[in-house]
Design a protein around this motif. Structure first.
Motif, short mmCIF file in Angstrom:
data_model
loop_
_atom_site.label_atom_id
_atom_site.label_comp_id
_atom_site.label_asym_id
_atom_site.label_seq_id
_atom_site.Cartn_x
_atom_site.Cartn_y
_atom_site.Cartn_z
N ALA A 281 0.79 -1.11 -0.23
CA ALA A 281 0.08 0.07 0.05
C ALA A 281 0.84 1.31 0.12
CB ALA A 281 -0.82 -0.07 1.43
N GLU A 282 0.36 2.00 -0.71
CA GLU A 282 1.12 3.64 -0.90
C GLU A 282 1.52 3.98 0.44
OE1 GLU A 282 -0.45 6.49 -3.23
OE2 GLU A 282 -0.14 5.28 -5.12
N GLY A 283 2.83 4.38 0.76
CA GLY A 283 3.04 5.03 2.22
C GLY A 283 3.79 4.13 2.92
N TYR A 284 3.54 2.76 2.72
CA TYR A 284 4.43 1.71 3.60
C TYR A 284 5.82 2.09 3.37
CZ TYR A 284 6.18 -2.71 4.96
OH TYR A 284 6.95 -3.79 5.41
N PRO A 285 6.77 1.78 4.37
CA PRO A 285 6.51 1.41 5.46
C PRO A 285 5.90 2.32 6.69
CG PRO A 285 8.71 1.82 5.39
CD PRO A 285 8.11 2.25 4.14
N GLY A 286 5.77 3.61 6.33
CA GLY A 286 5.06 4.47 7.14
C GLY A 286 3.51 4.27 7.16
N SER A 287 2.68 5.37 7.44
CA SER A 287 1.43 5.40 7.52
C SER A 287 0.59 4.97 5.96
CB SER A 287 0.55 6.50 8.08
OG SER A 287 1.10 7.85 7.19
N TYR A 288 -0.13 4.17 5.90
CA TYR A 288 -0.68 3.80 4.78
C TYR A 288 -2.54 3.62 4.58
CZ TYR A 288 -0.06 -0.63 6.88
OH TYR A 288 -0.27 -1.72 8.04
N PRO A 289 -2.91 3.96 3.79
CA PRO A 289 -4.37 3.46 3.72
C PRO A 289 -4.82 2.27 3.58
CG PRO A 289 -3.87 4.26 1.54
CD PRO A 289 -2.65 4.24 2.18
N LYS A 290 -5.86 1.72 4.10
CA LYS A 290 -6.63 0.49 3.85
C LYS A 290 -8.07 0.26 3.33
CE LYS A 290 -4.32 -0.74 8.38
NZ LYS A 290 -4.49 -1.27 9.75
N GLY A 291 -8.17 -0.94 3.04
CA GLY A 291 -9.69 -1.12 2.48
C GLY A 291 -9.70 -0.88 0.95
N MET A 292 -8.61 -0.86 0.16
CA MET A 292 -8.70 -0.79 -1.28
C MET A 292 -9.20 -1.91 -1.80
SD MET A 292 -6.05 1.35 0.14
CE MET A 292 -4.37 0.76 -0.41
N PHE A 357 1.74 -0.21 -4.70
CA PHE A 357 3.09 0.05 -5.31
C PHE A 357 4.03 -1.18 -5.15
CE2 PHE A 357 4.66 1.31 -1.25
CZ PHE A 357 5.89 0.76 -1.29
N ASN A 358 4.82 -1.37 -6.22
CA ASN A 358 5.81 -2.73 -5.88
C ASN A 358 7.42 -2.20 -6.51
OD1 ASN A 358 4.08 -3.27 -8.58
ND2 ASN A 358 6.19 -3.74 -8.89
N ARG A 359 8.37 -2.96 -5.84
CA ARG A 359 9.50 -2.77 -6.59
C ARG A 359 9.50 -3.43 -7.91
NH1 ARG A 359 14.84 -3.13 -2.52
NH2 ARG A 359 15.70 -3.26 -4.56
N THR A 360 10.37 -2.95 -8.75
CA THR A 360 10.42 -3.48 -10.27
C THR A 360 11.71 -4.17 -10.45
OG1 THR A 360 11.55 -1.50 -11.30
CG2 THR A 360 8.91 -1.51 -11.06
N ASP A 361 12.68 -4.35 -9.27
CA ASP A 361 13.82 -4.96 -9.47
C ASP A 361 14.25 -6.29 -8.79
OD1 ASP A 361 13.86 -3.73 -7.16
OD2 ASP A 361 15.81 -2.39 -7.50
#
Length: 374
Positions: A281-292, A357-361
Motif C-alpha cells: 500500500a502507498e505510504g508503507y512502511p510509514g502510514s498507509y491507507p486500508k480497505g482498497m 506500488f511494488n519494486r520493479t527490480d
C-alpha cells in the motif's frame, strides 16, 4: 491454547514473532500439543538484538562489532566518537522497521533520538544496538531445527529497502527469490555449520534446545559471512519462494522436529527458481491507507507456476480488500531465475489495487551475478 485444545489440534506452527516471544510454544508443550517453534527463551534471538549478540559472542558466530545503549546522551556520544556509517537498531520487535542504516552522523543521531528520545518504537526502542556497517551483499539462510540439528533449506535473497535500487527506509521485505547465487547449494552445509549449529549448541547448553526455524540474515563481504540478525521463524517474503520449491509433506517435517526427531526424507526441493514480488500500500512502511479493493487474482493464478500469497487482506462484503502494508506476494516458478521473475511480474500485472506500488527490480542482483559467471 483454548482453540487448539477444543479443536484437538495436533500440530501448531506459529507464524509471527510476537506469539513466539510471548511463549506460545511453552504453553503448547504444557498441554501436550506438538508446536514447531522455539520456547520464549530461545525466541529472544529475534525478540532482543542484544540477547542475540550475547549468544553469538558465546557461540563464536561472526557478526558486526556493536555497543548497546538505553541512554540517549551516551548513545549520541558514541555515535559522534565512532562516526558514520553506522547501523542503529531497536533492540526489540519492530516488525522489520526498527533498523536504520545511517550514512551520516546526523542520520545516526536522528535514529537514536527517534528511538530513545521520542519512543518511535515504544518499548522495542527503549534500548538500541549501534553496530558497524558491514560491506557486502545480503542473503538469507533458513535452517529447520529439532533441538539437536540444524538442516539448511535452499538460500534466498530478500529486498529490504522500500524502493528500487535498495533505496529508502527498510521494510519487512519487498520481494525475494530462491535459490540465491550468492549462496549456492554446495555451500549450505558449511554455512549452517558456521552460523546455525553453534547457536543450537549454545542454546542446548543453556537448557533450552532450539526447535523451529533459525533464520540467519547474512552479509557476505570481504571477510566472509557475518550474521546481521536472527529470526526465530519462517520470514516473509523468503518463505513464499522457498515453499513454492518445496515438494513432499511439510507437516510431517515440522511435526518430526517438534518431537525432536527430524525426518528430512519427508520433503525435497524443486530444482527450479522461484521469485516473489510484494504488492504494498502507498505510504508503507510509514502510514498507509486500508480497505482498497483488490481484483485480478484469478487471472494472475491462471498463469503457469504462479501462486498469490495473501499478507494484508480481508474479505469484506463479498470483496477482497487490503488490510495491511504488505498486501500480497505474487510468486512464480521458472526454469531459470530470469523466467521466474518474468512470470511473477506478468502475474502482478493482472492484479489491480488502487494506491499500491511494488519494486520493479526484484531478483536483479541474482540475475546480474549469474551473468557475470557466464
Amino acid at each position: 491454547m483454548d482453540f487448539a485444545k477444543k479443536n484437538r489440534i495436533d500440530l501448531v506452527v506459529p507464524g509471527p514473532e510476537l506469539p513466539l516471544t510471548l511463549g506460545i510454544c511453552d504453553k503448547m508443550k504444557e498441554a501436550g500439543i506438538d508446536c514447531f517453534g522455539p520456547d520464549a527463551y530461545c525466541a529472544q534471538l529475534e525478540g532482543s538484538k542484544s540477547f542475540a549478540k550475547d549468544v553469538m559472542a558465546a557461540a563464536g558466530v561472526p557478526t558486526a562489532a556493536c555497543r548497546v545503549f538505553d541512554d540517549l546522551d551516551k548513545a549520541s556520544g558514541y555515535v559522534r566518537q565512532k562516526g558514520a556509517p553506522l547501523v542503529v537498531k531497536a533492540d526489540g520487535l519492530a516488525s522489520g522497521k526498527g533498523v536504520v542504516v545511517a550514512q551520516s552522523v546526523e542520520e545516526a543521531l536522528a535514529a537514536c533520538e527517534d528511538m530513545l528520545g521520542k519512543g518511535k518504537f515504544g518499548a522495542a526502542g527503549s534500548r538500541v544496538v549501534i553496530e558497524e556497517m558491514l560491506p557486502g551483499e545480503e542473503v538469507s539462510l533458513l535452517c529447520v531445527c529439532d533441538g539437536e540439528e540444524a538442516w539448511p533449506l535452499p538460500s534466498a535473497q530478500d529486498h529490504k529497502a522500500v524502493f528500487d535500487g535498495d533505496n529508502g527506509p527498510n521494510t519487512g521485505g519487498m520481494g525475494a527469490y530462491s535459490p540465491a547465487p550468492l549462496l549456492p547449494d554446495e555451500n549450505l552445509t558449511e554455512m549452517a555449520a558456521k552460523v546455525a549449529e553453534p547457536i543450537l549448541r549454545e542454546m542446548k547448553k543453556r537448557g533450552h534446545p532450539f526447535v523451529g526455524v533459525l533464520y540467519a540474515g547474512l552479509m557476505i563481504g570481504p571477510e566472509g559471512a557475518k550474521v546481521l540478525e536472527y529470526n526465530a521463524r519462517f520470514g516473509d517474503p523468503e518463505c513464499q519462494p522457498l515453499l513454492m520449491r518445496l515438494e513432499g509433506d511439510l507437516a510431517a517435517l515440522l511435526k518430526s522436529c517438534a518431537q525432536g526427531r527430524m525426518d528430512k526424507n519427508s520433503v525435497s526441493f524443486d530444482k527450479r527458481s522461484a521469485l516473489g514480488v510484494v504488492l504494498a500500500a502507498e505510504g508503507y512502511p510509514g502510514s498507509y491507507p486500508k480497505g482498497m479493493e483488490i481484483s485480478g487474482l484469478e487471472q494472475a493464478e491462471a498463469l503457469d507456476g504462479v501462486k498469490v500469497f495473501h499478507g494484508g487482506t480481508k474479505a469484506e462484503n463479498g470483496k477482497l480488500v487490503s488490510s495491511g502494508g504488505r498486501v500480497l506476494c505474487v510468486t512464480a516458478l521458472g526454469d531459470t531465475l530470469g523466467e521466474a521473475r518474468k512470470q511473477a511480474y506478468a502475474a502482478l500485472g493482472k492484479i489491480e489495487m488502487p494506491q499500491s506500488f511494488n519494486r520493479t527490480d526484484i531478483g536483479g542482483k541474482g540475475i546480474a551475478r549469474l551473468a557475470r559467471r557466464q
